[in-house]
Design a protein around this motif. Sequence first.
Motif, PDB file in Angstrom:
ATOM      1  N   ALA A 237       0.681  -1.510  -0.194  1.00 44.26           N
ATOM      2  CA  ALA A 237       0.129   0.176   0.232  1.00 44.26           C
ATOM      3  C   ALA A 237       0.957   1.347  -0.217  1.00 44.26           C
ATOM      4  O   ALA A 237       0.065   1.958  -0.737  1.00 44.26           O
ATOM      5  N   ALA A 238       2.344   1.710   0.780  1.00 45.60           N
ATOM      6  CA  ALA A 238       2.734   2.566   1.025  1.00 45.60           C
ATOM      7  C   ALA A 238       3.570   2.923  -0.565  1.00 45.60           C
ATOM      8  O   ALA A 238       4.084   4.129  -0.488  1.00 45.60           O
ATOM      9  N   VAL A 241       0.438   3.304  -3.709  1.00 41.23           N
ATOM     10  CA  VAL A 241       0.196   4.864  -2.976  1.00 41.23           C
ATOM     11  C   VAL A 241       1.578   6.641  -3.123  1.00 41.23           C
ATOM     12  O   VAL A 241       0.932   7.325  -4.488  1.00 41.23           O
ATOM     13  N   GLN A 242       2.172   5.867  -2.779  1.00 44.38           N
ATOM     14  CA  GLN A 242       2.986   6.686  -3.801  1.00 44.38           C
ATOM     15  C   GLN A 242       3.548   6.975  -5.358  1.00 44.38           C
ATOM     16  O   GLN A 242       3.590   8.690  -5.709  1.00 44.38           O
ATOM     17  N   SER A 257      -1.336  11.874   3.821  1.00 44.76           N
ATOM     18  CA  SER A 257      -0.511  10.857   5.315  1.00 44.76           C
ATOM     19  C   SER A 257      -1.328  11.015   6.709  1.00 44.76           C
ATOM     20  O   SER A 257      -1.740  10.044   7.530  1.00 44.76           O
ATOM     21  N   SER A 260      -5.046   9.206   6.882  1.00 43.00           N
ATOM     22  CA  SER A 260      -4.686   7.615   6.476  1.00 43.00           C
ATOM     23  C   SER A 260      -4.054   6.991   7.944  1.00 43.00           C
ATOM     24  O   SER A 260      -4.724   6.060   8.831  1.00 43.00           O
ATOM     25  N   LEU A 286      -3.765   0.697   5.883  1.00 43.61           N
ATOM     26  CA  LEU A 286      -4.182   2.350   5.994  1.00 43.61           C
ATOM     27  C   LEU A 286      -3.105   2.581   6.528  1.00 43.61           C
ATOM     28  O   LEU A 286      -2.279   3.726   6.314  1.00 43.61           O
ATOM     29  N   THR A 289      -0.446   3.449   3.623  1.00 41.63           N
ATOM     30  CA  THR A 289      -0.685   4.306   3.044  1.00 41.63           C
ATOM     31  C   THR A 289      -0.516   5.239   3.565  1.00 41.63           C
ATOM     32  O   THR A 289       0.261   6.601   2.931  1.00 41.63           O
ATOM     33  N   LEU A 293       2.472   7.859   2.461  1.00 40.36           N
ATOM     34  CA  LEU A 293       2.688   9.308   1.447  1.00 40.36           C
ATOM     35  C   LEU A 293       3.325  10.184   2.351  1.00 40.36           C
ATOM     36  O   LEU A 293       3.702  11.161   2.013  1.00 40.36           O
TER      37      LEU A 293
END
Length: 372
Positions: A237-238, A241-242, A257, A260, A286, A289, A293
């Motif tokens: 997810a990290a 999302v980037q 960020s 989330s 989450l 994420t 962010l």
Amino acid sequence: MLSNAATPLYVLWRRELGFSAGMLTVIFACYIVGLVAALAVAGVASDRIGRKPVVLPALGLAIVASVLFATASSVLVLVVARLLAGVAVGSVISAGMAAVTDVAGSQRRRLAALLASAAIVVGAGVGPLLAGILSESVPGPTVTVFLIEVALLVLAVLVVWRMPLPGPTGSRTGAWIRIPSVPRPQRGELLLGIAVFLPGLASTSYVLSLGPSLLADVLGTTSRIVSGATTFVTFAAATAVQFSVQRLRIRAILLMSAISVVAAMAVLVAAVYASSAMLLVVAAILAGTGHGLGQLGGVTLITSSISDDRLAEANAALNIGVYLPAGLLSVALGYLSDAVGLSTATTVFGATIVIAALLGATFAVAHRRTAN
């Protein structure tokens, strides 16, 4: 990959070596100690003597750490392995990320920040997933993944050796070992990056340090594949999302960020009291994420405002400001969980991180130079 490859294996080591959740977080925090110690030196050294003389020895230490993990027969060996892994990763975070920016050139700094940040979280997610799968499917559950890690590190040495990097860019005056900093006009950007990145990192640190214990003790799930997969989805997810927000303004990234992270902590507490593995996975996504962010926003603030001769030191300053308090929070959480139970400790931790995230969001709104 080495930074988190041990995560799903701690359940095995706890069973074999017999240590508590508090000691588990101490072992985890030894990585933070090594990382912060390296950041205090590696950033300045990289700017003064070049990227390769810092990154190549770091990869050598990572190989030693992998061998220690593969042969660990005591808590002390695990402590030393985590410490060396922290030193290696700390050196790569400061000098390696600066090397990516050097190769990209001055016209592609934001792209460099994205790729360097994404590379970190990809490795952080793949390591525990691979360890979880291999530990339940091949002989040597705590050995095989680190043998693969050694092979990958040897390949990394060859790649770094051939990278077309410029020579030293920084001044050779001043102390070599010091608290990394940035020029006074950019300190607001540094503090903002720390304020927003810290809650995201702390939330994923929970998943890394006590997530397997939560799965086993509260949710009744002992599968190391599930443990590794939970960590993997956090960093997947990290990563995702980037790339999805790369065109947004930095302020928007930072605020997203914080939102989330607040959502992650709410779902995490709900997962504990509902004994729901599914909610824990949602909380992990989450948290990842928010981490991704926050890291992207912080790194972008640094790379877009700091000159090449202070870039590695600036990366080091950002990461010390984030990893050190996150490590202390993890240790406190571990011992608190021994004292009052994992459910209560998780609630206290979640409330603390929510407050920190809201303060970071307030800082982002108030800071006038984060619109671009």
